[in-house]
Design an enzyme around this catalytic site. Structure first.
Site, PDB file in Angstrom:
ATOM      1  N   GLU A 169       0.790  -1.233   0.000  1.00 35.19           N
ATOM      2  CA  GLU A 169       0.000   0.000   0.000  1.00 35.19           C
ATOM      3  C   GLU A 169       0.827   1.292   0.000  1.00 35.19           C
ATOM      4  N   TYR A 171       3.382   2.026   2.041  1.00 29.72           N
ATOM      5  CA  TYR A 171       3.960   2.416   3.328  1.00 29.72           C
ATOM      6  C   TYR A 171       5.469   2.109   3.332  1.00 29.72           C
ATOM      7  N   ARG A 219       2.541  -8.855   4.343  1.00 33.61           N
ATOM      8  CA  ARG A 219       1.593  -8.265   3.386  1.00 33.61           C
ATOM      9  C   ARG A 219       2.416  -7.687   2.246  1.00 33.61           C
ATOM     10  N   HIS A 257      -1.585   3.835  -1.923  1.00 33.56           N
ATOM     11  CA  HIS A 257      -2.673   4.783  -1.644  1.00 33.56           C
ATOM     12  C   HIS A 257      -2.698   5.948  -2.637  1.00 33.56           C
ATOM     13  N   GLN A 344     -18.145   5.176   3.727  1.00 33.65           N
ATOM     14  CA  GLN A 344     -18.635   6.403   4.346  1.00 33.65           C
ATOM     15  C   GLN A 344     -18.412   6.487   5.860  1.00 33.65           C
TER      16      GLN A 344
HETATM   17  P1  FAD Z   1     -36.234   7.625   2.540  1.00 31.42           P
HETATM   18  O1  FAD Z   1     -35.216   6.715   2.022  1.00 31.42           O
HETATM   19  O2  FAD Z   1     -36.628   8.756   1.678  1.00 31.42           O
HETATM   20  O3  FAD Z   1     -37.513   6.775   2.934  1.00 31.42           O
HETATM   21  C1  FAD Z   1     -38.719   7.343   3.309  1.00 31.42           C
HETATM   22  C2  FAD Z   1     -39.826   6.340   3.075  1.00 31.42           C
HETATM   23  O4  FAD Z   1     -41.029   6.802   3.669  1.00 31.42           O
HETATM   24  C3  FAD Z   1     -40.142   6.124   1.603  1.00 31.42           C
HETATM   25  O5  FAD Z   1     -40.077   4.748   1.290  1.00 31.42           O
HETATM   26  C4  FAD Z   1     -41.554   6.678   1.441  1.00 31.42           C
HETATM   27  O6  FAD Z   1     -42.302   5.991   0.456  1.00 31.42           O
HETATM   28  C5  FAD Z   1     -42.132   6.458   2.830  1.00 31.42           C
HETATM   29  N1  FAD Z   1     -43.259   7.343   3.190  1.00 31.42           N
HETATM   30  C6  FAD Z   1     -43.285   8.702   3.150  1.00 31.42           C
HETATM   31  N2  FAD Z   1     -44.479   9.155   3.597  1.00 31.42           N
HETATM   32  C7  FAD Z   1     -45.209   8.060   3.931  1.00 31.42           C
HETATM   33  C8  FAD Z   1     -46.504   7.877   4.470  1.00 31.42           C
HETATM   34  N3  FAD Z   1     -47.285   8.910   4.777  1.00 31.42           N
HETATM   35  N4  FAD Z   1     -46.955   6.632   4.677  1.00 31.42           N
HETATM   36  C9  FAD Z   1     -46.180   5.546   4.397  1.00 31.42           C
HETATM   37  N5  FAD Z   1     -44.926   5.675   3.885  1.00 31.42           N
HETATM   38  C10 FAD Z   1     -44.444   6.911   3.677  1.00 31.42           C
HETATM   39  N6  FAD Z   1     -26.862   7.942   0.855  1.00 31.42           N
HETATM   40  C11 FAD Z   1     -25.678   7.511   1.243  1.00 31.42           C
HETATM   41  O7  FAD Z   1     -25.377   7.558   2.430  1.00 31.42           O
HETATM   42  N7  FAD Z   1     -24.786   6.988   0.366  1.00 31.42           N
HETATM   43  C12 FAD Z   1     -25.071   6.893  -0.937  1.00 31.42           C
HETATM   44  O8  FAD Z   1     -24.231   6.425  -1.715  1.00 31.42           O
HETATM   45  C13 FAD Z   1     -26.318   7.340  -1.381  1.00 31.42           C
HETATM   46  N8  FAD Z   1     -26.637   7.282  -2.679  1.00 31.42           N
HETATM   47  C14 FAD Z   1     -27.856   7.727  -3.075  1.00 31.42           C
HETATM   48  C15 FAD Z   1     -28.158   7.666  -4.433  1.00 31.42           C
HETATM   49  C16 FAD Z   1     -29.379   8.118  -4.870  1.00 31.42           C
HETATM   50  C17 FAD Z   1     -29.686   8.068  -6.337  1.00 31.42           C
HETATM   51  C18 FAD Z   1     -30.323   8.626  -3.941  1.00 31.42           C
HETATM   52  C19 FAD Z   1     -31.654   9.118  -4.419  1.00 31.42           C
HETATM   53  C20 FAD Z   1     -30.024   8.700  -2.606  1.00 31.42           C
HETATM   54  C21 FAD Z   1     -28.773   8.259  -2.166  1.00 31.42           C
HETATM   55  N9  FAD Z   1     -28.408   8.336  -0.838  1.00 31.42           N
HETATM   56  C22 FAD Z   1     -27.203   7.868  -0.440  1.00 31.42           C
HETATM   57  C23 FAD Z   1     -29.266   8.984   0.159  1.00 31.42           C
HETATM   58  C24 FAD Z   1     -29.975   7.970   1.056  1.00 31.42           C
HETATM   59  O9  FAD Z   1     -30.626   7.004   0.271  1.00 31.42           O
HETATM   60  C25 FAD Z   1     -30.938   8.725   1.965  1.00 31.42           C
HETATM   61  O10 FAD Z   1     -30.200   9.571   2.799  1.00 31.42           O
HETATM   62  C26 FAD Z   1     -31.758   7.770   2.816  1.00 31.42           C
HETATM   63  O11 FAD Z   1     -32.520   6.919   2.003  1.00 31.42           O
HETATM   64  C27 FAD Z   1     -32.708   8.531   3.734  1.00 31.42           C
HETATM   65  O12 FAD Z   1     -33.394   7.596   4.481  1.00 31.42           O
HETATM   66  P2  FAD Z   1     -34.853   7.863   5.091  1.00 31.42           P
HETATM   67  O13 FAD Z   1     -35.287   6.579   5.648  1.00 31.42           O
HETATM   68  O14 FAD Z   1     -34.778   9.025   6.011  1.00 31.42           O
HETATM   69  O15 FAD Z   1     -35.774   8.320   3.901  1.00 31.42           O
HETATM   70  P1  NAP Z   2     -26.645  17.887  -1.812  1.00 30.89           P
HETATM   71  O1  NAP Z   2     -25.416  17.096  -1.642  1.00 30.89           O
HETATM   72  O2  NAP Z   2     -27.033  18.828  -0.755  1.00 30.89           O
HETATM   73  O3  NAP Z   2     -26.471  18.690  -3.181  1.00 30.89           O
HETATM   74  C1  NAP Z   2     -27.422  19.552  -3.655  1.00 30.89           C
HETATM   75  C2  NAP Z   2     -26.898  20.297  -4.883  1.00 30.89           C
HETATM   76  O4  NAP Z   2     -27.887  21.184  -5.325  1.00 30.89           O
HETATM   77  C3  NAP Z   2     -25.652  21.107  -4.624  1.00 30.89           C
HETATM   78  O5  NAP Z   2     -24.786  20.901  -5.701  1.00 30.89           O
HETATM   79  C4  NAP Z   2     -26.148  22.544  -4.566  1.00 30.89           C
HETATM   80  O6  NAP Z   2     -25.080  23.292  -5.104  1.00 30.89           O
HETATM   81  C5  NAP Z   2     -27.388  22.523  -5.430  1.00 30.89           C
HETATM   82  N1  NAP Z   2     -28.462  23.425  -4.961  1.00 30.89           N
HETATM   83  C6  NAP Z   2     -28.944  23.547  -3.692  1.00 30.89           C
HETATM   84  N2  NAP Z   2     -29.944  24.449  -3.666  1.00 30.89           N
HETATM   85  C7  NAP Z   2     -30.113  24.891  -4.929  1.00 30.89           C
HETATM   86  C8  NAP Z   2     -30.991  25.823  -5.517  1.00 30.89           C
HETATM   87  N3  NAP Z   2     -31.882  26.497  -4.805  1.00 30.89           N
HETATM   88  N4  NAP Z   2     -30.873  26.056  -6.841  1.00 30.89           N
HETATM   89  C9  NAP Z   2     -29.952  25.401  -7.578  1.00 30.89           C
HETATM   90  N5  NAP Z   2     -29.101  24.507  -7.067  1.00 30.89           N
HETATM   91  C10 NAP Z   2     -29.175  24.246  -5.750  1.00 30.89           C
HETATM   92  O7  NAP Z   2     -27.869  16.942  -2.045  1.00 30.89           O
HETATM   93  P2  NAP Z   2     -28.076  15.678  -2.980  1.00 30.89           P
HETATM   94  O8  NAP Z   2     -27.134  15.657  -4.107  1.00 30.89           O
HETATM   95  O9  NAP Z   2     -29.523  15.701  -3.286  1.00 30.89           O
HETATM   96  O10 NAP Z   2     -27.778  14.468  -2.044  1.00 30.89           O
HETATM   97  C11 NAP Z   2     -28.641  14.174  -0.935  1.00 30.89           C
HETATM   98  C12 NAP Z   2     -27.923  13.421   0.109  1.00 30.89           C
HETATM   99  O11 NAP Z   2     -27.699  12.084  -0.335  1.00 30.89           O
HETATM  100  C13 NAP Z   2     -26.586  14.043   0.376  1.00 30.89           C
HETATM  101  O12 NAP Z   2     -26.543  14.481   1.724  1.00 30.89           O
HETATM  102  C14 NAP Z   2     -25.598  12.982   0.115  1.00 30.89           C
HETATM  103  O13 NAP Z   2     -24.711  12.827   1.214  1.00 30.89           O
HETATM  104  C15 NAP Z   2     -26.394  11.697  -0.049  1.00 30.89           C
HETATM  105  N6  NAP Z   2     -25.784  10.985  -1.170  1.00 30.89           N
HETATM  106  C16 NAP Z   2     -24.537  10.500  -0.989  1.00 30.89           C
HETATM  107  C17 NAP Z   2     -23.905   9.882  -2.016  1.00 30.89           C
HETATM  108  C18 NAP Z   2     -22.525   9.310  -1.808  1.00 30.89           C
HETATM  109  O14 NAP Z   2     -21.947   8.812  -2.749  1.00 30.89           O
HETATM  110  N7  NAP Z   2     -21.973   9.341  -0.630  1.00 30.89           N
HETATM  111  C19 NAP Z   2     -24.521   9.758  -3.228  1.00 30.89           C
HETATM  112  C20 NAP Z   2     -25.795  10.281  -3.404  1.00 30.89           C
HETATM  113  C21 NAP Z   2     -26.388  10.911  -2.352  1.00 30.89           C
HETATM  114  P3  NAP Z   2     -25.063  24.881  -5.256  1.00 30.89           P
HETATM  115  O15 NAP Z   2     -25.833  25.390  -4.072  1.00 30.89           O
HETATM  116  O16 NAP Z   2     -23.627  25.236  -5.249  1.00 30.89           O
HETATM  117  O17 NAP Z   2     -25.685  25.146  -6.554  1.00 30.89           O
HETATM  118 FE1  SF4 Z   3     -17.411   0.722   5.511  1.00 27.66          FE
HETATM  119 FE2  SF4 Z   3     -19.721  -0.205   6.420  1.00 27.66          FE
HETATM  120 FE3  SF4 Z   3     -19.650   1.129   4.100  1.00 27.66          FE
HETATM  121 FE4  SF4 Z   3     -18.640  -1.349   4.342  1.00 27.66          FE
HETATM  122  S1  SF4 Z   3     -20.777  -0.735   4.529  1.00 27.66           S
HETATM  123  S2  SF4 Z   3     -17.656   0.366   3.351  1.00 27.66           S
HETATM  124  S3  SF4 Z   3     -17.792  -1.272   6.380  1.00 27.66           S
HETATM  125  S4  SF4 Z   3     -19.164   1.941   6.112  1.00 27.66           S
END
Ligand code: FAD
Ligand code: NAP
Ligand code: SF4
Length: 678
Positions: A169, A171, A219, A257, A344
């Site tokens: 890696e 090191y 390693r 790395h 993460q």
């Molecule tokens: P949600 O996942 O939004 O779930 C809420 C649920 O509540 C939904 O299933 C909805 O249908 C249900 N619901 C709402 N209102 C009602 C109601 N009245 N009755 C019954 N059911 C209801 N996060 C990461 O950490 N790493 C990632 O790599 C990552 N990648 C992502 C990629 C994409 C494309 C997207 C869209 C999101 C990603 N996220 C990622 C974000 C992550 O998925 C969210 O932060 C997470 O799902 C939030 O969890 P939650 O349970 O709060 O809400």
């Molecule tokens: P986000 O990370 O908060 O990004 C939102 C984007 O929208 C920013 O680029 C912001 O940039 C822009 N924005 C915000 N307000 C705006 C406005 N009024 N008009 C125009 N642009 C605006 O949110 P997200 O991409 O929706 O992701 C949601 C969450 O899911 C995040 O917290 C993230 O951690 C998680 N997630 C994580 C991964 C991962 O790989 N770890 C992948 C997907 C999602 P500017 O304000 O500069 O324009």
């Molecule tokens: Fe790390 Fe857990 Fe994500 Fe696996 S699932 S990469 S152990 S944070």
């Protein structure tokens, strides 16, 4: 009836001559941060003891420095004096009491050490640390070697079953063994023999002080992934040297790395590097261990059955589930909480100097603090929303003994994970959903799909928990209602046919994911699914003819099938908010595919021509067919507000509670912690 034997290769014992490992699973070394302070060793001991009780064959600790200069961080942690023995004894005895075996990894950071006292073969600063190391004198080299010997002697005294000498890696030892940063002209540099001398000295002298009944793992960097890394012939020579010098086992290290090729992130195919270990195995007679992106017992079994290695190393998968091996042995593999390789809560934490944990298992490294104990009073609990927050909360509460009803308006569990799983390279999210499907059943949660809950439905529960997630943020730009404007949700769910030219407003995690999604052909196999396609995309030589596995090999990323602009208002390059250890991969992957990323953008209007923007006061027209809004989210608090109006109290978690800085790590942790409290 004979009992079925599950995973016969993975679970067969490995006889090392003087000791036998109960199976072929090595828990690979991972720095958790708990090693850094004496006060955290009881937590470290509990963390390892759970994995030992979970039947891991052999555990390797996180890197322990053999001296102050070799420390990765400016902390006095390590094993270099007798005062530090007692804390290490705590770890080894906890593991032994739980029926396990444990080796201590001796890690000298070399030029990757994050402090001004770092030392290396030559004074060449690494691109990932701000400190230039001091080049060691011949006397200095001998002193560092002696530190390894002392650490080995102390490790034995501390009760460890062995040590792992970290030679990969990028090191300290790896810095000597390749010409990349070893520019010495004395007996420690130049020829292959001279460069390996340090590893040979360390291994043979460690063996001499440790005796023959002590495990020594070396390693070895089997693929440096640097153009001036070692050739395959040199690496084989080094492996033979390690064997002759007394190594019991040879473990596989992949990539320095500083190499700009992903090696463990989620878009790396499962088991993507076991072919390298397979090439090494016939060259030596000691058992070899393979590693990287092995996260299910099926993948591990397949690798061993194919004969690629004698053991498999898994590190993060054992953060995700301490009972991985036990569940596999008991034929309960579908109950394993799978590591999705997101980094993460583990590696990103390490690089942000935080204690590691796990996105899918917030108990990891918090075994003494977060416990899911049986309840004294059984309550009826309603959880609304089966996204990650609701799923974690409902399943933990039900396991503790509460009567839990989980309501979900859609026809499947998972919330936003159902979008994440569709992003090329993020297929692992499917494994998490599969885990929760089993866990909901097993924990006894009563699941109500296709059930949209309103405030009137929630009377009569002792606890009401709202995990209703988020709505996409609505933004104000002239022309926002134009037909070419679409939301990321409709794009990912393929509700709209997207044209060949597209602009994305918002470059957060979702903007990047949507760009990746739109750049791939729908029916094109992704490189995250095949080692060959992955190697082609990132320029890795599968024939091992190229030096470092990469020299002269052209990366061939498939170009984007669309012209894509990824935009943000903030100044600077998009992608700064992405994960510390994975953000560079997302940025590089999109750049390689030709996606244009622009910061400092003002959105002027959307019309039939496309998206009108200005940058530095200069107007530009992006003639696009579609504009996708990926501008973040706001909490869905509809139900919380309606309950408040009725005077009913509730807990609000996940995105429903906090939409900014929301991610799945936060959602799962919050759901689990609440369930542990109620
Ligand atoms: P949600 O996942 O939004 O779930 C809420 C649920 O509540 C939904 O299933 C909805 O249908 C249900 N619901 C709402 N209102 C009602 C109601 N009245 N009755 C019954 N059911 C209801 N996060 C990461 O950490 N790493 C990632 O790599 C990552 N990648 C992502 C990629 C994409 C494309 C997207 C869209 C999101 C990603 N996220 C990622 C974000 C992550 O998925 C969210 O932060 C997470 O799902 C939030 O969890 P939650 O349970 O709060 O809400
Ligand atoms: P986000 O990370 O908060 O990004 C939102 C984007 O929208 C920013 O680029 C912001 O940039 C822009 N924005 C915000 N307000 C705006 C406005 N009024 N008009 C125009 N642009 C605006 O949110 P997200 O991409 O929706 O992701 C949601 C969450 O899911 C995040 O917290 C993230 O951690 C998680 N997630 C994580 C991964 C991962 O790989 N770890 C992948 C997907 C999602 P500017 O304000 O500069 O324009
Ligand atoms: Fe790390 Fe857990 Fe994500 Fe696996 S699932 S990469 S152990 S944070």
């Amino acid at each position: 009836m004979p009992t079925e034997i599950h995973y016969p290769h993975l679970l067969s014992p490995l006889d090392l001559g003087f000791t036998t490992l109960k199976n072929r699973v090595l828990m690979g070394s991972m720095h958790t941060g708990l090693e850094d302070h004496r006060r955290d060793f009881p937590k470290l001991a509990a963390y390892f003891a759970e994995r030992a009780a979970g039947e891991v064959g052999l555990i390797v600790t996180g890197g322990i420095a053999p001296g102050v200069r070799g420390s990765l961080m400016p902390s006095p942690s390590g094993l270099f004096n007798r005062l530090q023995l007692s804390r290490h004894k705590l770890v080894s005895s906890a593991v032994h009491e739980a029926g396990g075996k444990i080796c201590m990894q001796i890690l000298h950071g070399g030029r990757y050490s994050y402090h001004p006292m770092s030392v290396a073969p030559s004074a060449i600063q690494s691109p990932i640390t701000p400190f230039k190391p001091k080049a060691l004198t011949a006397k200095g080299v001998e002193k560092q070697i002696r530190n390894f010997i002392r650490a080995t002697r102390l490790a034995r005294e501390a009760g460890y079953d062995g040590v792992e000498i970290m030679g990969s890696e990028g090191y300290f030892i790896n810095e000597f063994t390749t010409g990349h940063v070893n520019k010495r002209t004395d007996k420690w540099g130049g020829s292959t023999r001279n460069r390996y001398r340090i590893a040979e000295e360390i291994l043979s002298r460690c063996r001499a002080v440790a005796g023959h009944d002590f495990i020594i793992i070396y390693r070895l960097s089997m693929l440096d992934l640097l153009p001036d890394g070692n050739s395959w012939e040199e690496i084989v020579e080094q492996a033979k040297m390690a064997e002759a010098a007394g190594a019991t086992l040879i473990n596989t290290g992949i990539g320095w790395h500083e190499a700009r090729i992903p090696t463990i992130a989620t878009m790396v195919p499962r088991g993507a590097f076991s072919w390298v270990t397979a090439r090494m195995r016939p060259e030596v007679s000691v058992p070899v261990i393979t590693s990287n992106r092995i996260n299910t017992p099926d993948v591990a079994e397949e690798i061993l059955a194919r004969g690629d290695a004698d053991m498999v190393s898994m590190a993060r998968p054992l953060l995700a589930d301490a009972e991985f091996v036990k569940k596999a042995r008991q034929g309960r593999a579908e109950e394993i909480n799978i590591c999705i390789a997101c980094n993460q809560a583990c590696l990103d934490h390490t690089f942000n100097r935080k204690i590691s944990s796990c996105l899918v298992n917030p108990r990891a490294c918090r075994e003494t603090e977060l416990n899911y104990l049986p309840v004294k009073t059984v309550k009826s609990v309603a959880v609304v929303g089966a996204g990650p927050a609701g799923l974690a909360c409902a399943t933990v509460a039900a396991r503790r003994g509460h009567r839990v009803s989980l309501f979900e308006q859609s026809d499947e569990i998972g919330g936003q994970f159902n979008m994440a799983k569709k992003i090329p390279g993020k297929e692992e999210f499917r494994a998490s959903l599969a885990y929760y499907r089993v866990e909901v059943d097993r924990s006894g949660v009563k699941l109500h799909l296709n059930t949209r809950v309103s405030a009137g439905d929630l009377h009569g529960f002792d606890e009401i928990i709202l995990a209703t997630g988020v709505y996409p943020r609505q933004i104000e730009i002239p022309g926002i209602n134009h037909a070419k404007v679409v939301s990321y949700i409709d794009v990912i769910n393929r509700k709209v046919e997207i044209g060949g030219r597209v602009a994305l407003i918002g470059a957060g995690g979702i903007g990047f994911d949507v760009a990746e999604f739109l750049s791939h052909a729908e029916d094109h196999p992704d490189s995250s699914q095949s080692s060959e396609a992955f190697a082609r995309e990132w320029g890795i030589d599968l024939t091992l003819k190229a030096r470092g596995g990469v020299k002269g090999i052209k990366a061939q990323p498939p170009p984007s099938i669309r012209e894509i602009w990824l935009l943000q208002r903030k100044a600077g390059k998009p992608g700064k908010t992405l994960g510390k250890t994975t953000g560079w991969i997302h940025r590089l992957s999109l750049r390689n595919r030709g996606v244009q990323m622009l910061g400092d953008v003002s959105y002027e209007r959307i019309d039939d021509q496309g998206l009108h923007i200005s940058i530095d006061g200069e107007s530009r027209l992006l003639e696009v067919d579609h504009v996708v809004i990926c501008a973040g989210q706001v909490s869905n608090r509809d139900l919380a507000d309606a309950l408040a109006a009725k005077g009913l109290s509730c807990h609000v978690i996940g995105g429903a509670q906090k939409a900014t800085e929301l991610d799945a790590k936060y959602a799962i942790r919050e759901g689990s912690e609440l369930a542990a409290r109620i």
